[in-house]
Write a protein that holds these residues in place. Structure first.
Motif, PDB file in Angstrom:
ATOM      1  N   LEU A  88      31.793  44.998  34.035  1.00 15.11           N
ATOM      2  CA  LEU A  88      31.921  43.539  34.077  1.00 15.11           C
ATOM      3  C   LEU A  88      32.658  43.019  32.848  1.00 15.11           C
ATOM      4  N   GLY A  89      32.282  43.487  31.663  1.00 11.41           N
ATOM      5  CA  GLY A  89      32.951  43.041  30.440  1.00 11.41           C
ATOM      6  C   GLY A  89      34.429  43.373  30.445  1.00 11.41           C
ATOM      7  N   ALA A  90      34.769  44.599  30.862  1.00 12.57           N
ATOM      8  CA  ALA A  90      36.171  45.012  30.911  1.00 12.57           C
ATOM      9  C   ALA A  90      36.956  44.198  31.925  1.00 12.57           C
ATOM     10  N   ALA A  91      36.355  43.949  33.089  1.00 14.81           N
ATOM     11  CA  ALA A  91      37.050  43.205  34.140  1.00 14.81           C
ATOM     12  C   ALA A  91      37.344  41.774  33.699  1.00 14.81           C
ATOM     13  N   VAL A  92      36.333  41.081  33.186  1.00 11.81           N
ATOM     14  CA  VAL A  92      36.499  39.675  32.794  1.00 11.81           C
ATOM     15  C   VAL A  92      37.534  39.542  31.684  1.00 11.81           C
ATOM     16  N   CYS A  93      37.412  40.346  30.644  1.00  8.93           N
ATOM     17  CA  CYS A  93      38.307  40.213  29.484  1.00  8.93           C
ATOM     18  C   CYS A  93      39.736  40.619  29.824  1.00  8.93           C
ATOM     19  N   THR A  94      39.900  41.670  30.607  1.00 14.20           N
ATOM     20  CA  THR A  94      41.250  42.119  30.962  1.00 14.20           C
ATOM     21  C   THR A  94      41.936  41.111  31.882  1.00 14.20           C
ATOM     22  N   LEU A  95      41.183  40.530  32.799  1.00 15.77           N
ATOM     23  CA  LEU A  95      41.755  39.489  33.658  1.00 15.77           C
ATOM     24  C   LEU A  95      42.165  38.270  32.835  1.00 15.77           C
ATOM     25  N   ALA A 265      30.008  56.597  48.039  1.00 15.58           N
ATOM     26  CA  ALA A 265      30.986  56.110  47.072  1.00 15.58           C
ATOM     27  C   ALA A 265      30.684  54.704  46.600  1.00 15.58           C
ATOM     28  N   VAL A 266      29.788  54.010  47.284  1.00 14.44           N
ATOM     29  CA  VAL A 266      29.479  52.618  46.961  1.00 14.44           C
ATOM     30  C   VAL A 266      28.160  52.548  46.201  1.00 14.44           C
ATOM     31  N   SER A 267      28.148  51.743  45.151  1.00  9.75           N
ATOM     32  CA  SER A 267      26.916  51.522  44.390  1.00  9.75           C
ATOM     33  C   SER A 267      26.818  50.038  44.063  1.00  9.75           C
ATOM     34  N   MET A 268      25.670  49.442  44.297  1.00  7.54           N
ATOM     35  CA  MET A 268      25.487  48.025  44.029  1.00  7.54           C
ATOM     36  C   MET A 268      25.326  47.793  42.522  1.00  7.54           C
ATOM     37  N   ALA A 378      36.845  45.469  38.116  1.00  7.85           N
ATOM     38  CA  ALA A 378      35.937  44.665  38.932  1.00  7.85           C
ATOM     39  C   ALA A 378      35.474  45.443  40.161  1.00  7.85           C
ATOM     40  N   ALA A 379      36.398  46.206  40.753  1.00 13.60           N
ATOM     41  CA  ALA A 379      36.033  47.018  41.918  1.00 13.60           C
ATOM     42  C   ALA A 379      35.001  48.068  41.556  1.00 13.60           C
ATOM     43  N   CYS A 380      35.053  48.521  40.305  1.00 14.88           N
ATOM     44  CA  CYS A 380      34.102  49.551  39.867  1.00 14.88           C
ATOM     45  C   CYS A 380      32.674  49.035  39.790  1.00 14.88           C
TER      46      CYS A 380
END
Length: 488
Positions: A88-95, A265-268, A378-380
């Motif tokens: 989450l941190g990586a997705a938000v900051c990179t976006l 392959a999916v994890s919540m 984010a997909a991760c």
């Protein structure tokens, strides 16, 4: 007199740097300035994917670092929640870097910040208080950006030192890749040795796949094949997966999880750490200790990111002839905000990753590549198991390749001038030798100021370089200063 075009212009777009762009291009091209920077949609996409593949190891490594210790109240952090927080941190900051900074820089949990939290902070306070420290240092850096001080510092550094920072990071990145791959490790009779088992020999299948990937990328680059780095990583990962399936390689052979996709392959996502931030309650360690901790985090976040932005920006050809980048203040602000965002998400301070250079090596020049990388992070949140398909050893090959590419600026340094070559040498050498970017920057700054002063060229140094020199003198003397003040 220059001939004016007679072609009518109905509309125009502001490029954000004072120039005007003709209409007719897609909104994506106009917003990210793709054509202006000599890039294409394919290159930006390829670069974003490559950067993600080179740094997705953080989803595995950061939870291990933060989850390995308990705070002062003997409370630990849940592993699944840490994986979600890291993604989450990586997705938000990179976006945010992509849409606001518009530069090809990706952010994630800084390993130096995570290491500082586990060794210097958490033993004296709770985890929510430690994350509050991240928020505090992020706010401090943002204030430095808003006041213009951070950009002034970056612009005040002489061009030769900026080239040195680029080369030093290149050497550091190359060493980082060699270590991650197990190609080199801590030696028994010396600092490092060939292999990671002190034998002086290359051992294990993972190192073999690293070597194959590295040589393949170099050969493809020599033939000027587009997407050489990405192709190499994909081929290397496919070979590693095939060998694991057919050859029966296990987690023991890989030194961790093998590159396979077993099960779902999916994890919540688990947002259990989000918002767990606490300010105050530091009476047991005192305000002085808190100040020193924040000061240490600010220094690490400030200069590591500064050096990385300079290095990657130069490699992306975004810097001008004086080493200055367009839209630098926005990128610096997003990087500073990453500290606070990381604290709020529970993943530790976010910072610009040098692995962004791997995407630049694939042709990325704009923030669109960062958007691609951010979306993959984010997909991760839902597909974390898929990240295990790319072995860390295979991704490490891209770091060595990028390190070699970043050394190309050595030709711009006047090596015959000792006042220039000595600070450059110290900067380049100490980054990989000490395994710290900040140390190399500090040594170069102090040496430059001292040598120029010895030559009587006081005015050439500049006020900000004197201030930087003082800050780094305090940085290198931090341990005895803390002992003198009774902090330790």
């Amino acid at each position: 007199m220059t001939q004016q075009s007679t072609e009518p212009r109905t509309t125009a777009e502001d490029a954000g740097d004072g120039s005007r762009q003709p209409a007719g291009r897609s909104w994506l091209d106009r917003y990210f300035h793709i054509s202006d920077r000599g890039s294409t949609l394919a290159r930006e996409t390829r670069g974003g994917i490559t950067t993600f593949m080179a740094m997705c190891y953080i989803l595995l490594l950061n939870p291990v670092i933060l989850g390995s210790v308990q705070d002062v109240q003997k409370h630990g952090l849940d592993h699944s929640a840490l994986v979600t927080a890291t993604a989450l941190g990586a997705a938000v900051c990179t976006l945010l870097m992509g849409f606001i900074g518009k530069v090809p820089l990706a952010l994630a949990a800084g390993l130096n910040v995570s290491a500082a939290l586990t060794t210097q902070v958490v033993p004296h306070m709770t985890w929510p208080q430690a994350m509050g420290m991240c928020v505090m240092y992020g706010v401090v850096i943002c204030l430095l950006v808003v006041t213009g001080l951070r950009e002034m510092v970056m612009n005040a550094i002489p061009l030769a030192l900026k080239h040195a920072i680029t080369m030093g990071i290149g050497m550091f990145v190359a060493l980082l890749g060699l270590v991650k791959a197990g190609f080199v490790g801590k030696g028994a009779g010396g600092p490092v040795t060939l292999g990671s088992d002190l034998s002086g020999h290359l051992v294990g299948w993972p190192v073999l796949f690293f070597c194959i990937t590295l040589l393949l990328i170099f050969m493809l680059q020599a033939r000027k094949v587009p997407g050489a780095i990405l192709i190499g990583i994909v081929v290397g990962s496919a070979l590693a997966i095939g060998a694991t399936k057919l050859g029966g390689l296990t987690a023991k052979d890989w030194g961790g999880a093998p590159p396979t996709l077993d099960g779902n392959a999916v994890s919540m996502p688990d947002f259990g750490l989000f918002g767990h931030v606490e300010f105050g309650g530091w009476g047991s360690i005192g305000a002085l200790s808190v100040t020193m901790i924040v000061f240490t985090l600010v220094l690490a976040g400030f200069f590591d990111a500064m050096a990385t932005i300079i290095g990657v920006g130069t490699e992306a050809k975004l810097a001008d002839d004086k080493g200055r980048m367009p839209g630098l203040s926005k990128a610096l602000f997003v990087d500073g905000a990453g500290g606070a965002i990381g604290g709020l998400t529970g993943s530790s301070g976010q910072t610009v990753f040098i692995e962004s250079a791997s995407g630049v090596g694939e042709g990325a020049r704009t923030g669109l590549s960062s958007v691609i990388t951010g979306l993959l992070f984010a997909a991760c949140l839902f597909f974390t198991p898929v990240t295990q398909l790319v072995p860390a050893q295979v991704a490490a090959a891209a770091l060595v390749v990028i390190g070699s590419m970043m050394m190309s600026v050595a030709g711009h340094v006047d090596w015959s001038d000792r006042a220039t070559s000595i600070p450059v040498f110290l900067t380049v050498a100490l980054m990989p030798f000490t395994y710290q970017i900040t140390t190399g920057v500090g040594a170069g700054v102090i040496a430059y100021t001292a040598i120029k002063a010895a030559q009587g060229k006081w005015r050439e140094i500049g006020a900000f370089m004197w201030v930087l020199t003082g800050i780094f003198l305090v940085y290198f003397s931090l341990h005895p200063i803390e002992q003198w003040l009774g902090v330790r």
